[in-house]
Design a protein around this motif. Structure first.
Motif, mmCIF file in Angstrom:
data_model
loop_
_atom_site.group_PDB
_atom_site.id
_atom_site.type_symbol
_atom_site.label_atom_id
_atom_site.label_comp_id
_atom_site.label_asym_id
_atom_site.label_seq_id
_atom_site.Cartn_x
_atom_site.Cartn_y
_atom_site.Cartn_z
ATOM 1 N N TYR A 17 0.929 -1.189 0.105
ATOM 2 C CA TYR A 17 0.009 0.038 -0.024
ATOM 3 C C TYR A 17 0.952 1.270 0.343
ATOM 4 O O TYR A 17 0.752 2.121 -0.661
ATOM 5 C CB TYR A 17 -0.889 -0.078 1.278
ATOM 6 N N ASP A 18 1.883 1.047 0.840
ATOM 7 C CA ASP A 18 2.774 2.418 0.977
ATOM 8 C C ASP A 18 3.558 2.593 -0.221
ATOM 9 O O ASP A 18 4.130 3.748 -0.453
ATOM 10 C CB ASP A 18 3.639 2.217 2.234
ATOM 11 N N PRO A 51 3.205 4.271 -5.078
ATOM 12 C CA PRO A 51 3.694 5.263 -5.948
ATOM 13 C C PRO A 51 4.620 4.664 -6.893
ATOM 14 O O PRO A 51 4.877 4.989 -8.170
ATOM 15 C CB PRO A 51 4.404 6.340 -5.101
ATOM 16 N N LEU A 52 5.530 3.675 -6.614
ATOM 17 C CA LEU A 52 6.776 3.121 -7.389
ATOM 18 C C LEU A 52 5.869 2.311 -8.578
ATOM 19 O O LEU A 52 6.629 1.987 -9.589
ATOM 20 C CB LEU A 52 7.442 2.153 -6.541
ATOM 21 N N GLY A 84 2.890 3.295 -9.961
ATOM 22 C CA GLY A 84 2.009 3.918 -10.879
ATOM 23 C C GLY A 84 0.452 3.556 -10.538
ATOM 24 O O GLY A 84 -0.402 4.101 -11.218
ATOM 25 N N GLU A 138 -2.751 3.732 -7.820
ATOM 26 C CA GLU A 138 -3.182 4.292 -6.236
ATOM 27 C C GLU A 138 -3.755 3.171 -5.550
ATOM 28 O O GLU A 138 -4.450 2.171 -6.273
ATOM 29 C CB GLU A 138 -4.575 4.886 -6.640
ATOM 30 N N GLU A 158 -5.716 2.858 -3.164
ATOM 31 C CA GLU A 158 -7.278 2.642 -2.945
ATOM 32 C C GLU A 158 -7.930 2.108 -4.365
ATOM 33 O O GLU A 158 -9.036 1.434 -4.282
ATOM 34 C CB GLU A 158 -8.058 4.095 -2.812
ATOM 35 N N LEU A 215 -7.759 -1.546 -3.954
ATOM 36 C CA LEU A 215 -8.618 -2.026 -2.964
ATOM 37 C C LEU A 215 -10.171 -2.259 -3.620
ATOM 38 O O LEU A 215 -10.953 -3.107 -3.527
ATOM 39 C CB LEU A 215 -8.514 -1.471 -1.659
ATOM 40 N N GLU A 216 -10.363 -1.096 -4.323
ATOM 41 C CA GLU A 216 -11.610 -0.722 -4.770
ATOM 42 C C GLU A 216 -11.881 -1.866 -5.925
ATOM 43 O O GLU A 216 -13.107 -2.593 -5.847
ATOM 44 C CB GLU A 216 -11.913 0.525 -5.686
ATOM 45 N N CYS A 270 -0.531 5.690 -13.542
ATOM 46 C CA CYS A 270 -0.040 6.976 -13.771
ATOM 47 C C CYS A 270 1.401 6.670 -14.620
ATOM 48 O O CYS A 270 2.089 5.575 -14.213
ATOM 49 C CB CYS A 270 0.478 7.815 -12.324
ATOM 50 N N ASP A 302 3.832 8.430 -14.298
ATOM 51 C CA ASP A 302 5.249 9.058 -13.402
ATOM 52 C C ASP A 302 6.191 8.151 -12.804
ATOM 53 O O ASP A 302 7.147 8.387 -12.203
ATOM 54 C CB ASP A 302 4.839 10.264 -12.568
ATOM 55 N N ALA A 303 5.648 6.597 -12.650
ATOM 56 C CA ALA A 303 6.278 5.896 -11.797
ATOM 57 C C ALA A 303 7.129 4.850 -12.573
ATOM 58 O O ALA A 303 7.926 3.927 -12.079
ATOM 59 C CB ALA A 303 5.341 5.102 -10.927
ATOM 60 N N SER A 304 6.943 4.925 -14.094
ATOM 61 C CA SER A 304 7.533 3.765 -14.726
ATOM 62 C C SER A 304 8.981 3.913 -14.871
ATOM 63 O O SER A 304 9.528 4.956 -14.682
ATOM 64 C CB SER A 304 6.899 3.576 -16.221
#
Lengths: 197, 354
Positions: free
Chosen positions: B248-249, B252-253, B255, B257, B259, B262-263, B350, B352-354
């Protein structure tokens, strides 16, 4: 959110991100690695008793042998293995910290929650500065978000408890502060993560 | 024209295995290279030095096998085909199911439907069965010869050799062998370990696009260990450590979210008995993250070896308490992981993480 709160919350998020991006010590598969002994503290808010739990590395319980750094945390909270990285790294670098006592933000929050929010957050922020300045003596608070430690609960509660709080399972800071912290933490991870060796 | 020479690293305590293993390699005729100091401190490196030098004249590629492996039926044919399509690479024929980076890279390739997985340039090279072009094999033999036997682990040295020389290393998916479940002769090695993707009834194949799909090396690995899903960054961290980053934490690595993870799982998790929620949520997250990672490279259908990759993930990744719940728990976890992989393949990420 007030600008002064924005600044201190953003700084704490930045600190947690940098702590999580510290280089872990090499521990070969199956070998014993550095340990942090956990000292559970009964929660005065929800009454959770300080019953010991089964621990897995890098955590150790009260029966872990040898001189170790100690992390005090509420009996109703849990922190991740990655979050104790700054303790382990500091203990490797600075002998005086190898048996030092640290505590979670939730415990520090209990000490300062009677203050106005800005003062309370400033106090926690100051207590985390040992991460970059080991000689700092305003406290040794772990710069890490926390989650509620619960027994089996139904999905809605379980899912809610997976969401970390940057302060405490019982903190009542404005939602926008939690949201700002989460956004700043994400941004700081992405900005500072190593992209190559 | 591919011509393969082969050698088997052999310890006399496993003499009984050699005839079957030699037969399983036919029409290859491997040289059996015995440990020159069988009563000495166990050192795969000591035997590897000699096995890598035991190259047949005229060979284009050299294979070194360990003596505790079980090859798949039709081993030599599949091996030839696998080398033919990556003639300049190092080709591993196996990967252990739990290793920090490589096991994940193999699972990612399986979900992507790729016939080869790129292996980490820093994690030990899987040397239970490893092939190099002969020029590299000769250089490796010389390289290993200069390293004291006490260093013990040939795989830790071979990854350095390949990295320093810029030799790309891949693993076949599926693997062409499994662990023979022999007890390791080397102190500190773990017993009972298995392959990531071992499907003896489904041969390695270069059919379709699977062999031409070139997956890039990853920047993170998803781990399922002790019924907890974590992420291991491949840059900055050593390969082996005890501080994996809770999924979960670390989202960001990836890309993604957290949530959203989990959704996507809510419909599958919300009806489960509460006692299973902690493990099943972690299994969901692991499968979803794997699917989303593979989804960067392929359309929205998982490769045919996904099931095998997930079974081995669950088998090595559940806690002892969860394993004691037996096949029903195992099967439920595999089924949920499959559903999660499919959902992850369609995930929005996202950039921005790749």
């Amino acid at each position: 959110m007030r600008p002064d709160l924005t600044t201190v919350v953003g700084g704490m998020a930045q600190r947690e991100a940098l702590a999580a991006l510290l280089t872990p010590p090499l521990v070969e598969t199956g070998a014993a690695g550095p340990r942090v002994r956990v000292d559970l503290v009964a929660c005065p808010t929800c009454g959770a008793p300080a019953d010991d739990r089964p621990w897995t590395p890098p955590f150790g319980g009260t029966f872990e042998h040898g001189p170790l750094p100690v992390l005090s945390m509420l009996a109703c909270e849990t922190v991740t293995a990655r979050s104790v990285l700054p303790i382990v790294v500091a203990a490797e670098r600075f002998p005086e910290l190898r048996t030092a006592r640290f505590q979670t933000r939730a415990l520090t929050w209990l000490e300062v929650a009677h203050l106005h929010l800005d003062k309370a957050l400033e106090a926690i922020d100051a207590a985390e500065r040992w991460v970059t300045d080991p000689a700092e003596t305003d406290g040794r608070t772990l710069p890490a978000s926390t989650r509620r430690h619960t027994a089996a609960v139904a999905w809605p509660s379980y899912r809610r408890d997976l969401v970390p709080s940057f302060l405490s399972p019982h903190a009542s800071v404005p939602d926008e502060a939690e949201g700002h912290y989460a956004a700043e933490l994400r941004a700081a991870i992405l900005t500072n993560r190593p992209r190559q060796d | 024209m591919i011509k393969i020479s082969a050698a088997i690293m052999h310890h006399p305590r496993r003499a009984g295995r050699i005839p079957d293993l030699v037969r399983a390699c036919a029409p290859l005729n491997p040289t059996v290279v015995a440990d020159p100091e069988p009563d000495g401190r166990p050192s795969p490196l000591r035997t590897a030095k000699r096995a890598w030098a035991a190259i047949d004249p005229g060979a284009t590629h050299h294979l070194v096998l360990q003596d505790d492996v079980r090859t798949v039926p039709g081993f030599a044919v599949q091996l030839h085909a696998a080398i033919e399509r990556r003639p300049s690479h190092g080709v591993s024929l196996f990967c252990l199911w739990h290793t920090p980076h490589n096991s994940y890279l193999v699972r990612r390739a399986a979900v992507a439907g790729a016939a080869y997985a790129p292996l980490s340039p820093r994690e030990w090279t899987p040397t239970q069965g490893f092939v190099l072009p002969v020029a590299h094999a000769r250089a490796l033999a010389e390289y290993l010869a200069g390293i004291p036997d006490e260093v013990q682990d040939d795989d830790e040295m071979i990854v350095i050799f390949c990295r320093e020389r810029g030799i790309p290393v891949v693993a076949t998916v599926p693997h062409l062998m499994d662990s023979g479940l022999e007890k390791s002769l080397v102190a500190g090695h773990i017993n009972g370990l298995r392959a990531v993707v071992h499907t003896p009834g489904r041969p390695w194949s270069a059919e379709g696009a699977s062999a031409t799909l070139e997956l890039p090396p990853g920047s993170y690995a998803v781990e399922l260990h002790d019924s907890v899903c974590s992420i291991r960054p491949m840059h900055g961290d050593p390969v082996e450590h005890q501080f994996p980053w809770y999924w979960y934490d670390a989202c960001p690595l990836t890309g993604l979210e957290p949530e959203a993870v989990l959704e996507a799982g809510a419909a599958h998790l919300s009806g489960l008995p509460t006692r299973f929620l902690p493990t099943m949520t972690e299994v969901w997250a692991a499968g979803y993250l794997l699917g989303a990672d593979a989804g960067r490279f392929v359309a929205d259908s998982a490769g045919p070896l996904t099931s095998a990759a997930l079974r081995s993930w669950i088998d090595q990744g559940l806690s002892a308490a969860d394993r004691r719940l037996g096949d029903p728990m195992r099967n439920d976890c595999v089924g949920l992981a499959w559903t999660a992989v499919r959902a992850g393949l369609r995930a929005e990420r996202c950039d921005d993480a790749s």
